[in-house]
Scaffold this active site. Structure first.
Site, short mmCIF file in Angstrom:
data_model
loop_
_atom_site.label_atom_id
_atom_site.label_comp_id
_atom_site.label_asym_id
_atom_site.label_seq_id
_atom_site.Cartn_x
_atom_site.Cartn_y
_atom_site.Cartn_z
N GLU B 45 6.27 -20.09 -56.79
CA GLU B 45 6.84 -19.33 -55.77
C GLU B 45 5.55 -18.51 -55.22
O GLU B 45 4.72 -18.15 -56.01
CB GLU B 45 7.74 -18.32 -56.33
CG GLU B 45 8.39 -17.30 -55.47
CD GLU B 45 9.22 -16.15 -56.10
OE1 GLU B 45 9.24 -15.94 -57.37
OE2 GLU B 45 10.04 -15.39 -55.37
N LYS B 118 15.22 -18.10 -49.99
CA LYS B 118 15.63 -17.60 -51.11
C LYS B 118 16.73 -16.63 -50.85
O LYS B 118 16.86 -15.73 -49.94
CB LYS B 118 14.54 -16.56 -51.72
CG LYS B 118 14.73 -16.08 -53.10
CD LYS B 118 13.65 -15.39 -53.53
CE LYS B 118 13.66 -14.65 -54.88
NZ LYS B 118 12.51 -14.23 -55.48
N CYS B 155 13.28 -18.34 -57.92
CA CYS B 155 13.08 -17.09 -58.97
C CYS B 155 14.56 -16.45 -59.31
O CYS B 155 15.19 -17.05 -59.92
CB CYS B 155 12.05 -16.32 -58.47
SG CYS B 155 11.40 -15.25 -59.79
#
Lengths: 289, 289
Positions: B45, B118, B155
């Protein structure tokens, strides 16, 4: 209303062909668990009989009973006497020719506080449950008891994050998984991985939802199947609080309910769920749409 | 169209203050991974810079770039040259004052095959991502590449079973998790449990969906934060295929796509989902309704 600390007792037991003896054994074990401090006691899935779903035989429907019925009466009596909550798997006869793989929650005053009908029904070699059980139609449940708000899911439900999520969203702080899972003789090696996966996914439900998980399995050899026990209680971080071996055992775990707040404060997963984007969960598959 | 065996390369790397040097290092590592046989290579990331979200500083928005932009151009070039798929986390500038924590999939011909923004944005001490990133509005994604159909989640998405489920239902056979997760100095002890939970929940997504999981984290010390590496690839049974340590490493794993069929045949979880009963998943909470 719920207590800050709840002591769980999981009855990891073997089961024989005599269904009355199985019930007597369960009652005796509940008594022992209460003596060890258990406030919520959970028995394995379908604990009244050997795991009959390894064949498809209409004869086995005779094992079913109503709710309330013989089992809940006996368990209500002991629950009330000892002041403990009892959770138990029952082969439920709902109507002539209509059956469920169910579980009841009996509150510490002996009343039936809730009933759950297994939602996800397996069918694979030696686990022919689709022959016996109609899929549950009560949905997912969380139930207030004297010692806390609890949910029940049954065995195959273990593999479904949706089931745990919905049960937690309904307010369950402990999710119980009465279970009957085992290895075929000779399959033990590949089955190590199965046991690992079985434990991993259940712990993960605790982590995703910040709740306690209490999974109770039977033990012993039935025909060519060995039930692997390994009942456990894990915390809202996925951590082990107690874990049983492969033999009969009463597993006791103290659960501090404030751990749920602590964990959810530090890892606020519930806060950030993208509820605007989850509609597809109610689809069978999306690749082909 | 997809291959039967896919070799994954995860670039577990440290990142410095020089963003050009970080890109050069990434390109060099992609070359090394390809030499080791990797067909799909994934970077961590936000690999272009140190993890800037540990403070809220408007100055840091300068680190953002467009897609396509400098990073995708460099990665497209190397992807095409080597004939590998490259997945990379990018701080995306979408418009003046509008930013996302994104990832791109660059196909083996150098074209951008897909983009993911995300969806779940964290905000807790030292991870102030809600200050920088608008939540993704592209939904969940699965993307056909030369070597297979893959999904990307980033994540914090790791903690959400819904994200993995939707990505798998869209047909992803491997889910990549570019990640930046670490410990504060002095917190290492309690953080052992964090690392355990982090790995457990990701493996569980593989088990629930019968897919491969490939999680790649950065390493090294940035200020008072140590990124814990421990990148891994797990199979559709949750089993470990490869696992990195705490230092820089190129992690290679061969994934046999037929394992997905095998696992889903033996554990047909997708078959038995109760899509009639999951509507509540799109609610924030259900106890109070």
């Amino acid at each position: 209303m719920s207590k800050d600390t709840v002591t769980i007792g999981l009855i990891q037991m073997s089961v024989g062909t005599d269904t009355s003896a199985n019930l007597e054994k369960a009652v005796k074990r509940i008594r022992e668990a209460a003596k060890k401090g258990a406030e919520i006691v959970c028995l394995p899935e379908l604990f009244r009989s050997e795991y009959f779903c390894k064949e498809e035989e209409t004869e086995k429907f005779k094992l079913a009973e109503t709710i309330p019925g013989e089992t809940t009466e006996a368990l209500s009596k002991i629950a009330k006497e000892l002041g403990v909550v009892v959770i138990a798997g029952i082969f439920e006869k709902r109507a002539r020719g209509l059956y469920h793989n169910s579980a009841v929650i009996i509150d510490a005053d002996g009343s039936i506080a809730g009933k759950y009908r297994k939602m996800h029904i397996p069918d694979d070699p030696h686990f022919y449950e689709k022959f016996y059980f109609s899929p549950g139609d009560l949905g997912f449940k969380a139930c207030q008891t004297r010692y806390g708000k609890v949910g029940i899911l049954i065995c195959w439900d273990q593999w479904y994050p949706e089931a745990a999520r919905l049960t937690a969203l309904l307010g369950a702080q402990i999710i119980f998984y009465p279970t009957a899972i085992g290895w075929l003789s000779g399959e033990e090696t590949s089955s190590k991985d199965m046991e690992y996966a079985w434990e991993t996914i259940q712990r993960s439900h605790g982590i995703a939802n910040g709740v306690f998980i209490a999974s109770v399995n039977r033990v012993g050899m039935e025909g060519n199947m060995r039930f692997w026990g390994s009942s456990f209680v894990s915390g809202p971080f996925g951590e082990t609080l107690a874990k049983a071996g492969k033999d009969e055992e009463i597993l006791i775990a103290k659960c501090d309910m404030d751990r749920i707040d602590d964990t959810r404060h530090n890892w606020p997963f519930l806060r950030d769920r993208r509820i605007d984007a989850y509609k597809g969960i109610a689809s069978r598959f999306l690749e082909d749409e």
